[in-house]
Design a protein around this motif. Sequence first.
Motif, PDB file in Angstrom:
ATOM      1  N   ILE A   5       0.849  -1.205   0.000  1.00 22.16           N
ATOM      2  CA  ILE A   5       0.000   0.000   0.000  1.00 22.16           C
ATOM      3  C   ILE A   5       0.881   1.251   0.000  1.00 22.16           C
ATOM      4  CG2 ILE A   5      -1.418   1.416   1.573  1.00 22.16           C
ATOM      5  CD1 ILE A   5      -3.339  -0.392   0.598  1.00 22.16           C
ATOM      6  N   GLU A   6       1.884   1.263   0.863  1.00 23.29           N
ATOM      7  CA  GLU A   6       2.787   2.405   0.996  1.00 23.29           C
ATOM      8  C   GLU A   6       3.521   2.666  -0.322  1.00 23.29           C
ATOM      9  OE1 GLU A   6       4.081   5.590   2.909  1.00 23.29           O
ATOM     10  OE2 GLU A   6       2.576   4.191   3.674  1.00 23.29           O
ATOM     11  N   LYS A   7       3.967   1.594  -0.955  1.00 26.68           N
ATOM     12  CA  LYS A   7       4.723   1.746  -2.210  1.00 26.68           C
ATOM     13  C   LYS A   7       3.815   2.203  -3.355  1.00 26.68           C
ATOM     14  CE  LYS A   7       8.425  -1.203  -0.677  1.00 26.68           C
ATOM     15  NZ  LYS A   7       9.206  -2.426  -0.742  1.00 26.68           N
ATOM     16  N   ALA A   8       2.592   1.691  -3.366  1.00 24.13           N
ATOM     17  CA  ALA A   8       1.633   2.127  -4.390  1.00 24.13           C
ATOM     18  C   ALA A   8       1.284   3.606  -4.177  1.00 24.13           C
ATOM     19  CB  ALA A   8       0.369   1.264  -4.334  1.00 24.13           C
ATOM     20  N   LYS A   9       1.080   3.983  -2.906  1.00 25.82           N
ATOM     21  CA  LYS A   9       0.723   5.372  -2.585  1.00 25.82           C
ATOM     22  C   LYS A   9       1.824   6.322  -3.066  1.00 25.82           C
ATOM     23  CE  LYS A   9       0.722   7.209   1.680  1.00 25.82           C
ATOM     24  NZ  LYS A   9       0.340   7.251   3.113  1.00 25.82           N
ATOM     25  N   ASN A  10       3.069   5.958  -2.773  1.00 27.81           N
ATOM     26  CA  ASN A  10       4.196   6.798  -3.194  1.00 27.81           C
ATOM     27  C   ASN A  10       4.292   6.898  -4.711  1.00 27.81           C
ATOM     28  OD1 ASN A  10       4.893   7.301  -0.548  1.00 27.81           O
ATOM     29  ND2 ASN A  10       6.367   5.625  -0.422  1.00 27.81           N
ATOM     30  N   ARG A  11       4.007   5.786  -5.376  1.00 22.48           N
ATOM     31  CA  ARG A  11       4.031   5.796  -6.847  1.00 22.48           C
ATOM     32  C   ARG A  11       2.996   6.780  -7.397  1.00 22.48           C
ATOM     33  NH1 ARG A  11       5.259   1.624 -10.709  1.00 22.48           N
ATOM     34  NH2 ARG A  11       5.206  -0.007  -9.101  1.00 22.48           N
TER      35      ARG A  11
END
Length: 236
Positions: free
Chosen positions: A73-79
């Motif tokens: 979730i965190e990595k998708a959000k940052n993307r």
Amino acid sequence: MGGLTYIDFLAKFGVGGAHPGGIGLTKSILAEENITNECTILDAGCGTGQTAAYLFDQYKAKITCLELNPIMIEKAKNRFLSLQYPIQLIQGSVEEIPFQDDSFDFILCESVLAFVNKPKALKEFNRVLKPGGRLLANEMTINSKLNKQAEEEIVQFYNIDSLLLESDWVQLFEECGFTDIEIKSLHLNLMDNSSAQEFNFSQNFEPELFSILNQHGNMLVKYHDILSHRIFSCSK
């Protein structure tokens, strides 16, 4: 607390396009569908958001992502933030989708059903799809029955509840209310991911994750003629 799993490896290594065929196969699956900027699309189990970002970039559709794993979730959000894409990202399970009935034109599901309660998730997909809506799924499929020991080994390593033949999948889709089931088998070698995989490493990851990566490679070699995948497209 159990040991680390294959999903932990995917999350901590931030593997984009971890599903068979990677983003290259995803693009060709989507190209065959009638997707416009009016479409509402659920990326169910979106991982680090690689497919969702492509969907918005290519089609400017209304994209919603559902993902359970907090690291992904965190990595998708940052993307999505760095790209400034207006993609809705929700933490939740495909077994209990937090949306009303008949919400989406398309649901895309890439190597997700293998890891969850399949009937539960498929009934939820059917519920939130609009009438005539389309489910596109790229899922682990075995080419033939395995002996008990081999099946145990695969099920335990990937932490899944069962291995399905193509015919098992079709039966399951039908039981969960789907019609017009089409199957594509592109005979991709799971070991040959022609579009290079993307990695987005967590700052702290356990050294044991490298051994999971190793084991995964060994599984693909050992069961290369059995472990495969199919692309299922069907309608509500």
